[in-house]
Design a protein around this motif. Structure first.
Motif, PDB file in Angstrom:
ATOM      1  N   ASP A 569       0.846  -1.189   0.000  1.00 58.14           N
ATOM      2  CA  ASP A 569       0.000   0.000   0.000  1.00 58.14           C
ATOM      3  C   ASP A 569       0.883   1.242   0.000  1.00 58.14           C
ATOM      4  N   TYR A 570       0.305   2.338  -0.499  1.00 59.11           N
ATOM      5  CA  TYR A 570       1.022   3.617  -0.550  1.00 59.11           C
ATOM      6  C   TYR A 570       0.044   4.682  -0.075  1.00 59.11           C
ATOM      7  N   LYS A 571       0.373   5.375   0.999  1.00 61.16           N
ATOM      8  CA  LYS A 571      -0.538   6.301   1.640  1.00 61.16           C
ATOM      9  C   LYS A 571      -0.357   7.714   1.067  1.00 61.16           C
ATOM     10  N   ARG A 577      -4.492  13.362  -2.356  1.00 60.26           N
ATOM     11  CA  ARG A 577      -5.692  12.545  -2.220  1.00 60.26           C
ATOM     12  C   ARG A 577      -6.691  12.829  -3.336  1.00 60.26           C
ATOM     13  N   PHE A 580      -4.879  10.620  -6.201  1.00 61.16           N
ATOM     14  CA  PHE A 580      -4.893   9.206  -5.833  1.00 61.16           C
ATOM     15  C   PHE A 580      -6.014   9.000  -4.816  1.00 61.16           C
ATOM     16  N   GLU A 582      -9.417   7.151  -2.994  1.00 60.11           N
ATOM     17  CA  GLU A 582      -9.615   5.821  -2.417  1.00 60.11           C
ATOM     18  C   GLU A 582      -9.983   4.808  -3.496  1.00 60.11           C
ATOM     19  N   SER A 585      -6.861   3.916  -5.237  1.00 60.38           N
ATOM     20  CA  SER A 585      -6.051   3.043  -4.384  1.00 60.38           C
ATOM     21  C   SER A 585      -6.540   1.605  -4.461  1.00 60.38           C
ATOM     22  N   TYR A 588      -5.308   0.172  -7.692  1.00 55.84           N
ATOM     23  CA  TYR A 588      -3.901  -0.216  -7.599  1.00 55.84           C
ATOM     24  C   TYR A 588      -3.739  -1.511  -6.806  1.00 55.84           C
TER      25      TYR A 588
END
Length: 823
Positions: A569-571, A577, A580, A582, A585, A588
């Motif tokens: 994971d990458y925060k 945000r 990228f 939710e 994410s 991905y």
């Protein structure tokens, strides 16, 4: 002769063109064409030609020129000097007609009036009044060339200049008296009766005129509305024509009195009210003139009201269409009606459109300069939702109302306006940047909004503000928030671009991930990932990127291993945000799981090949498994080839190509909307080519590939069992041989029988079971690959069809070209 005539024309045109060669040639050609064309038979007399000239002046609203022409013509007609008067008039009219188009363009390019003052022109009563002799002649039905005068009543306004001349008047009266001698009786009693009838008609007409003035204002007139038999049919038609004005007036007045909640509609109603005030002014002037004897008659009033009636009709039609509309919808209707070939309708609607565009122009300027929507009545084409959070500001807070976009604005312009204001608010709210960009010095005029084919003022304003705002936002994302560095980090880790890190991580986690999913814990995997970062080139990443790199354990379901639930994971935080989200994410994560599974298959096939190579000597020492060993090596090579082809397709043809396209689009992107579109398109393309987009065809491909991967894992398990069985058999044989070497010289038949019995009861059944399982896996694998190839051949994406060719380039799998249902 022709040469001298052309030279004379050129000398005459030099006075008009002021020695300008480009205008001189055009003028000479026009005059030569007019002189050599046949105009002699077009107009048979002066009356018809004067009627054309009058309409020409009236068409372009040139009242002063019309009066001056009437004076000059009266003087010319009095002197009797010009012998070719008709031909001269024809030439002047043709010359004016050729220049009418240019004059019309000049009139359009004039500054737009801000109000409709003097919209209903007041007629010149001093010029429209006839002398008594001429009036009597008309009442008797006798006039010079009466057929033409009756057919064109407006021509009488121009002919009064000649009637005002004494000589012309005496000639005309002499002509009248001659004709009266042939048609009337000289009896005095009859003349008295006719005079009394004429006085009665005048009184009736005056009464009708007084009532018509009320009817033209929408007030009911019972006598005119009823079927009065004393009014003849011709007069009744004229009265109905005037009563139509009252009906149109009342229709417009009701629309004006209707309450409205819209700035644009209020501006529209204000302009309609101004038009009705000018109409009231016209009625009041006519009412004053009715007090003067002989000044106003029904026929004169019919001539005067031709243009006002057309104006009222246009206003009523537009008001009825625009009733209940607001904002951009109302402007679109006005603009549609203004695109008309009639100059009168253009002159009516252009001021209306100009004044109604001012509120929308002010909203646009406020939005693109300050990011503020001052729209109390919801008529702007950009709407806002105050309940949306900061993370969804770009997506959901500001939306584009397509029905409210005026038709004179293109969709591209509307989107640029929309994106400019969103960018300002994104900078302030999400990026916490309070820099004020002073770009506009003078806002574009309202006229430039709907006349963009003539002026680029509005377009230039939009482009300059858009370019400056988006450029500043892009610099903030690149410099302050390192957007491109995070894109590259995702490529290296979530898309498995950092090969050494991924390989070392799989080596460290293999034992842990082979456990059931419910026995895998986050802290154990996190420590292993930290160790992989310290050992590989990932240690040279910036501290910000290393802190954002994390692990996630997905939902655990029965019969799953750690391989199925572990995910990198990458925060993200802040403005990142928005890019990228939710949802992205999760996309991905789906891509990573698929790539992780393919890497695991590659890791498994390589491990099987290494195990087979290590055990090749042990296999050679047992002749009974030579056929099985050959089958194992061929299946291992076949599976390795399949996995490597799929991995090559994913890593190079899908990820690398998509990444290259994404980089090019990100470099060319001017605003955040283009960045988001490029990112979403790239993710969608990857999901489609990895058959993860959720469509039925993709789901079938994913299930079939998952089945193939399960067969590869089963094959690895079988190989491990085979190696274990071979190792156990070799240990047993080695023990038996040691007993034979160190035992007695006499042969022990009991031990030999035990060894034979052990081989047939233990090892041989194991070999038989393993061999049958290998046969089943081999057949199932080839059938699954064959079905997978058939599905690829029917896929619409060309890259997936090319994968089918790569997997079967030597036609090892006999793929039929029938549908997959027959496979």
């Amino acid at each position: 002769m022709a040469g001298s005539q052309l030279a004379l024309i050129k000398n005459l045109c030099l006075c008009y063109c002021d020695n300008k060669p480009d205008i001189l040639d055009k003028t000479v050609n026009t005059v030569s064409h007019l002189l050599h064309s046949e105009h002699g038979n077009i107009y048979q007399d002066d009356i018809r030609l004067l009627d054309k000239i009058w309409k020409h002046f009236q068409k372009y609203g040139r009242n002063q020129e019309m009066l001056r022409f009437g004076q000059i013509y009266a003087r010319l007609n009095k002197l009797k000097v010009l012998k070719v008067r008709l031909e001269t008039l024809q030439f002047l009219y043709a010359l004016a007609d050729t220049a009418s188009t240019e004059h019309h363009h000049d009139s359009i390019n004039r500054p737009m009036p801000t109000s409709s003052a003097s919209s209903f022109d007041i007629p010149s009563f001093s010029l429209l009044s006839l002398q008594q002799g001429s009036s009597n002649a008309k009442e008797n039905g006798i006039s010079h060339n009466s057929s033409h005068i009756k057919s064109s009543t407006s021509l009488q306004k121009l002919l009064q200049y000649t009637n005002g001349d004494e000589n012309s008047l005496s000639t005309t009266n002499h002509h009248y008296s001659t004709m009266n001698n042939t048609t009337t009786n000289n009896n005095n009693n009859n003349n008295e009766i006719e005079n009394l009838s004429s006085i009665k008609r005048d009184n009736d007409e005056s009464r009708i005129l007084r009532e018509l003035l009320f009817g033209m204002q929408g007030i009911e007139t019972p006598r005119l509305s009823s079927n009065d038999t004393s009014i003849d049919r011709c007069t009744r038609s004229i009265i109905n024509r005037f009563l139509e004005c009252g009906w149109l007036y009342e229709k417009i007045r009701k629309i004006i009195n209707t309450p409205t909640t819209s700035l644009v509609a209020q501006a529209f109603i204000a302009n309609l009210s101004s038009e009705l005030r000018e109409y009231h002014r016209l009625i009041s002037v006519i009412e004053q003139q009715t007090n003067v004897s002989g000044m106003v008659s029904l026929k004169k009033l019919h001539v005067w009201m031709c243009t006002p009636i057309q104006r009222l009709k246009c206003l009523a039609a537009v008001a009825d269409t625009c009733h209940g509309r607001k904002g951009g919808q109302l402007l679109s209707i006005l603009y549609m009606h203004s695109q008309h070939g009639d100059p009168l309708q253009q002159s009516i609607l252009y001021p209306l459109l100009y004044n109604c565009t001012i509120p929308i122009r002010d909203m646009i300027v406020e939005w693109i300069c300050n990011g503020i929507i001052n729209d109390p009545y919801q008529e702007f084409f950009v709407s806002t939702d105050k309940m949306v959070s900061e993370e969804k500001l770009w997506y959901d807070k500001y939306t584009l109302r397509v029905p409210m976009i005026p038709s004179f604005l293109s969709m591209e312009q509307a989107k640029k306006i929309w994106i400019t204001g969103k960018s300002i608010n994104f900078l302030r709210v999400v990026c916490k940047d309070r820099t004020m960009l002073q770009i506009i010095k003078t806002p574009a005029s309202s006229q430039s909004l709907f006349q963009q084919q003539r002026s680029t003022e509005f377009q230039d304003m939009i482009i300059s503000v858009y370019n400056e705002t988006t450029r500043y936002l892009r610099s903030i994302l690149d410099d302050k928030y390192q957007m491109m560095d995070h894109f590259k980090a995702i490529k290296r880790y979530l898309l498995l671009g950092q090969g050494d890190f991924i390989k070392y991580l799989m080596d460290l986690m293999e034992t842990e991930l082979n456990k059931p999913a419910n026995q895998v814990f986050y802290h154990n995997l996190q420590s292993l990932m930290d160790a992989a970062i310290r050992v590989t080139n990932a240690q040279y990443e910036t501290e910000d990127i290393i802190k954002r790199l994390d692990l996630r354990l997905m939902y655990v379901s029965p019969s799953e291993l750690g391989w199925d639930v572990c995910c990198l994971d990458y925060k993200f935080d802040g403005p990142l945000r928005t890019i990228f989200t939710e949802e992205n994410s999760l996309r991905y994560m789906r891509i990573f799981n698929h790539l992780w599974r393919v890497k695991r298959m590659e890791y498994t096939t390589c491990g099987v090949w290494k195990q087979l190579m290590k055990s090749s000597r042990q296999f050679a020492s047992i002749p009974e498994i030579s056929d099985m060993t050959h089958t194992c090596f061929t299946m291992s090579n076949e599976m390795t080839k399949f996995v490597q082809s799929v991995n090559y397709y994913i890593m190079f043809e899908v990820l690398e190509c998509s990444w290259s396209d994404l980089l090019n689009k990100l470099m060319e992107a001017k605003d955040l909307e283009q960045i988001l579109e490029a990112h979403d398109d790239s993710l969608l393309k990857i999901l489609t080519r990895l058959h993860l987009d959720g469509h039925e065809t993709s789901q079938d491909l994913a299930k079939q590939l998952r089945c193939i991967f399960d067969l590869i894992l089963n094959f690895g398990t079988i190989i491990q069992r085979l190696i274990q069985s071979v190792d156990n058999e070799l240990l047993a044989r080695k023990s038996y041989e040691q007993q034979q070497n160190y035992g007695t010289y006499t042969k022990n038949n009991t031990e030999t029988d035990a060894e034979v019995r052990r081989f047939h009861t233990v090892f041989k059944p194991q070999l038989k079971t393993i061999k049958s399982e290998l046969h089943i896996v081999k057949k199932a694998f080839r059938d699954a690959v064959l079905k997978f190839l058939q599905q690829l051949k029917s896929h619409p994406d060309i890259t997936l069809r090319s994968l089918s060719f790569r997997l079967n380039f030597n036609e090892f799998y006999k793929v039929s070209y029938t549908s997959k249902t027959t496979a």
